[in-house]
Design an enzyme around this catalytic site. Structure first.
Site, PDB file in Angstrom:
ATOM      1  N   HIS A 188       5.667   0.848  -7.053  1.00 17.30           N
ATOM      2  CA  HIS A 188       5.262   1.880  -8.005  1.00 17.30           C
ATOM      3  C   HIS A 188       3.899   1.596  -8.615  1.00 17.30           C
ATOM      4  O   HIS A 188       3.200   2.505  -9.021  1.00 17.30           O
ATOM      5  CB  HIS A 188       6.336   2.062  -9.081  1.00 17.30           C
ATOM      6  CG  HIS A 188       7.485   2.839  -8.562  1.00 17.30           C
ATOM      7  ND1 HIS A 188       8.623   2.251  -8.098  1.00 17.30           N
ATOM      8  CD2 HIS A 188       7.636   4.169  -8.361  1.00 17.30           C
ATOM      9  CE1 HIS A 188       9.433   3.189  -7.655  1.00 17.30           C
ATOM     10  NE2 HIS A 188       8.866   4.358  -7.806  1.00 17.30           N
ATOM     11  N   ARG A 295       7.331  11.969 -12.240  1.00 18.75           N
ATOM     12  CA  ARG A 295       8.188  10.783 -12.383  1.00 18.75           C
ATOM     13  C   ARG A 295       8.431  10.548 -13.875  1.00 18.75           C
ATOM     14  O   ARG A 295       7.729   9.780 -14.521  1.00 18.75           O
ATOM     15  CB  ARG A 295       7.514   9.559 -11.762  1.00 18.75           C
ATOM     16  CG  ARG A 295       7.471   9.561 -10.243  1.00 18.75           C
ATOM     17  CD  ARG A 295       6.879   8.258  -9.713  1.00 18.75           C
ATOM     18  NE  ARG A 295       7.142   8.045  -8.323  1.00 18.75           N
ATOM     19  CZ  ARG A 295       6.342   8.428  -7.311  1.00 18.75           C
ATOM     20  NH1 ARG A 295       5.217   9.043  -7.564  1.00 18.75           N
ATOM     21  NH2 ARG A 295       6.684   8.184  -6.065  1.00 18.75           N
ATOM     22  N   GLU A 429      16.923  10.545  -0.698  1.00 18.09           N
ATOM     23  CA  GLU A 429      16.286   9.234  -0.531  1.00 18.09           C
ATOM     24  C   GLU A 429      17.286   8.150  -0.163  1.00 18.09           C
ATOM     25  O   GLU A 429      16.957   6.968  -0.165  1.00 18.09           O
ATOM     26  CB  GLU A 429      15.435   8.853  -1.751  1.00 18.09           C
ATOM     27  CG  GLU A 429      16.110   9.062  -3.080  1.00 18.09           C
ATOM     28  CD  GLU A 429      15.187   8.879  -4.268  1.00 18.09           C
ATOM     29  OE1 GLU A 429      14.061   8.403  -4.134  1.00 18.09           O
ATOM     30  OE2 GLU A 429      15.634   9.223  -5.376  1.00 18.09           O
ATOM     31  N   ASN A 452       9.858   6.982   0.311  1.00 22.56           N
ATOM     32  CA  ASN A 452       9.667   5.570  -0.046  1.00 22.56           C
ATOM     33  C   ASN A 452      11.011   4.853  -0.061  1.00 22.56           C
ATOM     34  O   ASN A 452      11.183   3.803   0.549  1.00 22.56           O
ATOM     35  CB  ASN A 452       9.004   5.433  -1.420  1.00 22.56           C
ATOM     36  CG  ASN A 452       7.766   6.281  -1.547  1.00 22.56           C
ATOM     37  OD1 ASN A 452       7.113   6.562  -0.554  1.00 22.56           O
ATOM     38  ND2 ASN A 452       7.438   6.705  -2.750  1.00 22.56           N
ATOM     39  N   ASP A 453      11.949   5.449  -0.777  1.00 22.43           N
ATOM     40  CA  ASP A 453      13.276   4.835  -0.811  1.00 22.43           C
ATOM     41  C   ASP A 453      14.046   5.098   0.474  1.00 22.43           C
ATOM     42  O   ASP A 453      14.774   4.231   0.945  1.00 22.43           O
ATOM     43  CB  ASP A 453      14.069   5.349  -2.024  1.00 22.43           C
ATOM     44  CG  ASP A 453      13.694   4.590  -3.281  1.00 22.43           C
ATOM     45  OD1 ASP A 453      13.531   3.350  -3.197  1.00 22.43           O
ATOM     46  OD2 ASP A 453      13.529   5.209  -4.339  1.00 22.43           O
ATOM     47  N   ARG A 463      11.272  -2.349  -0.378  1.00 27.86           N
ATOM     48  CA  ARG A 463       9.895  -1.853  -0.439  1.00 27.86           C
ATOM     49  C   ARG A 463       9.003  -2.726  -1.301  1.00 27.86           C
ATOM     50  O   ARG A 463       7.776  -2.634  -1.245  1.00 27.86           O
ATOM     51  CB  ARG A 463       9.863  -0.393  -0.938  1.00 27.86           C
ATOM     52  CG  ARG A 463      10.343  -0.228  -2.347  1.00 27.86           C
ATOM     53  CD  ARG A 463      10.613   1.237  -2.679  1.00 27.86           C
ATOM     54  NE  ARG A 463       9.502   1.884  -3.351  1.00 27.86           N
ATOM     55  CZ  ARG A 463       9.598   3.063  -3.974  1.00 27.86           C
ATOM     56  NH1 ARG A 463      10.738   3.730  -3.979  1.00 27.86           N
ATOM     57  NH2 ARG A 463       8.572   3.587  -4.582  1.00 27.86           N
ATOM     58  N   CYS A 500       8.236  14.314  -1.111  1.00 37.39           N
ATOM     59  CA  CYS A 500       7.398  13.869  -2.229  1.00 37.39           C
ATOM     60  C   CYS A 500       7.132  12.369  -2.187  1.00 37.39           C
ATOM     61  O   CYS A 500       6.489  11.833  -3.067  1.00 37.39           O
ATOM     62  CB  CYS A 500       8.016  14.269  -3.568  1.00 37.39           C
ATOM     63  SG  CYS A 500       9.600  13.478  -3.859  1.00 37.39           S
TER      64      CYS A 500
HETATM   65  C1  PEP Z   1      10.603   8.023  -3.099  1.00 37.02           C
HETATM   66  O1  PEP Z   1      11.503   7.192  -3.153  1.00 37.02           O
HETATM   67  O2  PEP Z   1      10.030   8.375  -2.044  1.00 37.02           O
HETATM   68  C2  PEP Z   1      10.132   8.671  -4.343  1.00 37.02           C
HETATM   69  C3  PEP Z   1       9.293   9.685  -4.319  1.00 37.02           C
HETATM   70  O3  PEP Z   1      10.529   8.131  -5.527  1.00 37.02           O
HETATM   71  P1  PEP Z   1       9.940   6.745  -6.089  1.00 37.02           P
HETATM   72  O4  PEP Z   1       8.786   6.339  -5.227  1.00 37.02           O
HETATM   73  O5  PEP Z   1       9.537   6.969  -7.485  1.00 37.02           O
HETATM   74  O6  PEP Z   1      11.119   5.829  -5.953  1.00 37.02           O
HETATM   75 MG    MG Z   2      12.635   6.933  -4.957  1.00 30.17          MG
END
Ligand code: PEP
Ligand code: MG
Length: 538
Positions: A188, A295, A429, A452-453, A463, A500
């Site tokens: 993040h 977020r 996710e 991402n998740d 990650r 996203c």
């Molecule tokens: C994701 O997991 O892709 C996401 C957009 O949420 P974050 O990156 O805040 O976990």
């Molecule tokens: Mg996420």
């Protein structure tokens, strides 16, 4: 000249002086003192320094953000002068013979508890302020800095690693680039750096030396290179590269006001991701069609206590109003894993990414969840809002969420409070959500894929783990198949589907996503116009 390389989180070139980030942790000890008068004097001196700091902060905030934002420092100063507060500290020093640091800490805590138990929202919010002023005085007494950036000019910040809560608290106008020794490109902190539009390097494995402070350096975000004390040739070459990039950015601006449409007429919604109200200016500047991911947990980070309904309402209202009718998708609190705030009192976990986080906490702490939902619904009366829920793994979860949403609306109606409507969606996710996306699609109005998740859970690769960055592969066929399956199931149920996660800005996949039938891409504002160009060339 010294040179090293790391992983770049954003293209671009930064040239400036290095600044070593000092994280000054301290352990506060309870001590019994013998010289009461000397201890009292220490306290009065620290209080005077705190007042001077607050004056300075007030002036700065007034210049940079206006009267309304500056007021908070005035309120802090008034609280610092409160007779009851001062008496309580002095009593602890005189009667209990406590060291000044501990006396202030204890007084701050007990006053915060009193404020927190009050009925009035405004008074409850003062709990965080009294803790804040106490921390300020304690830090002065203990002789530790605030981890801030004390420099007159913008700098290239050097740190071992940064947490999301440290990053959100930083004065962005003072930072040209981040360079961290550790860290992961999927964290993040990296996402925040991207949203701040600053070229940054992580995982440089650089040994942080105090002599780097003030030395000129160059961050080349295209190649992931850091040059410390660059020679004339490098400096000239990098200055030219920075100019070329700035020119390219200018050219992209010509795409403002144009449609995100492929040559054969497929239209894609291009939205932007934000973490706070400051990012809205960048969204407007980028000409994004809306906000695809706010977020909201960043509102909860870097503070001492929960944000109240009023505080949140003001933030959502500001974002929604400034977007003037364009859709704002607010993701409800996704705290946990790397995004931690002490006041949540979450026990240390062996495996926090798979632990107590996001919707799991919200469904457990329903009052806290309702506070956020009430604020969002009330703010939605000022424009177009949508709400999405993170980390969903079951139909039961979303059904429970919808029940709570209904309760919130009923309560607001009963109280005669104005509120608007909001489209409801979920983030996809987890592999579980993908596999049951046919059933989930019947429950909601949209899906937004958090790649991402989704990548971390599909590939079983943390990650945050920097040593696995080389195999954290969001292009893995398993991830792409999951995306396709989600889109197909969403469309079969007649709902729209977007992405996203960071993968949305990967131009090498834009055509693949368009071919898959994706409806929306939400990316850091920095990437919007570049992505528009790519879409228009497909
Ligand atoms: C994701 O997991 O892709 C996401 C957009 O949420 P974050 O990156 O805040 O976990
Ligand atoms: Mg996420």
């Amino acid at each position: 000249m010294m040179q090293c390389s790391g992983k770049s989180v954003l293209d671009g070139v930064a040239i400036g002086k290095l600044y070593l980030y000092q994280r000054q942790e301290y352990v506060l000890k309870k001590e019994i003192i013998s010289d009461v008068e000397a201890e009292k004097k220490r306290f009065w001196d620290a209080k005077a320094s705190a007042a001077a700091q607050l004056d300075e902060l007030y002036r700065k905030a007034l210049d940079e953000a206006g009267e309304e934002q500056a007021m908070i420092f005035d309120v802090h100063k008034m609280m610092l002068d409160d007779g009851d507060y001062l008496e309580a500290v002095i009593a602890k020093i005189e009667d209990e013979k406590l060291n000044a640091e501990y006396a202030v800490l204890e007084t701050g805590k007990s006053f915060a508890e009193i404020f927190a138990s009050m009925d009035d929202d405004y008074m409850r919010a003062r709990a965080a302020d009294v803790k804040d002023i106490s921390t300020r005085v304690v830090r002065i007494l203990a002789g530790v800095g605030d981890g801030g950036i004390h420099s007159d000019e913008p700098v290239i910040l050097l740190a071992d690693d940064l947490s999301p809560s440290e990053t959100v608290q930083m004065d962005k106008s003072k930072i040209l680039a981040f360079v961290t020794a550790g860290g992961s490109a999927n964290s993040h902190t990296a996402i925040l750096a991207r949203s701040m539009n600053i070229p940054s390097l992580v995982k440089t494995e650089l040994e942080l030396k105090s002599e780097y402070n003030g030395v000129t350096a160059v961050v080349d975000g295209f190649t992931g290179t850091l040059y410390i004390d660059p020679d004339e040739t490098v400096l000239k070459e990098m200055t030219a590269k920075r100019e070329r990039h700035q020119q390219e950015q200018k050219l992209l601006k010509e795409l403002k006001g144009k449609d995100n449409v492929t040559t054969d007429g497929r239209r894609i919604n291009l939205y932007a991701n934000i973490g706070n109200t400051e990012d809205v200016a960048k969204v407007l500047e980028s000409d994004a069609g809306g906000i695809g991911l706010f977020r909201s947990e960043f509102i909860y980070l870097g503070r001492e206590d929960y944000p109240t309904e009023e505080e949140q309402f003001e933030i959502y209202k500001e974002v929604i109003s400034r977007m003037a009718g364009k859709k704002v998708i607010i993701r409800t609190l996704d705290i946990g894993a790397d995004k931690q705030a002490d006041y949540f009192g979450i026990a240390k976990e062996e495996n926090p990414a798979m632990g107590y986080r996001a919707i799991r906490i919200c469904l457990d702490r329903v009052e806290m969840f309702k506070t956020q939902l009430r604020a969002i619904y009330r703010a939605s009366a000022f424009g177009t809002a949508a709400i999405m829920f993170p980390m969903i793994i079951s139909v039961a979860e979303i059904r429970r969420v919808k029940e709570i949403v209904e309760e919130v609306k009923e309560e607001l109606t009963a109280e005669g409070k104005a509120f608007g409507e909001a489209e409801l969606g979920i983030m996809i996710e987890t592999p579980a959500a993908v596999m049951i996306s046919d059933e989930l699609a019947k429950e909601v109005e949209f899906f937004s894929i958090g790649t991402n998740d989704l990548t971390q859970y599909t590939l079983a690769i943390d990650r945050q783990n920097q040593s696995l960055d080389n195999i954290y592969d969001a292009h893995h066929p398993a991830v792409l198949k999951m995306i396709k399956m989600t889109i197909d199931n969403g469309h079969a149920a007649g709902i729209w589907v977007g992405i996203c996660g960071e993968l949305a800005s990967d131009k090498t996949l834009t055509k693949t996503f368009v071919d898959m039938g994706l409806d929306e891409l939400s990316v850091s504002p920095t990437y919007v116009l570049g992505l528009r160009k790519t879409i228009r060339e497909i």
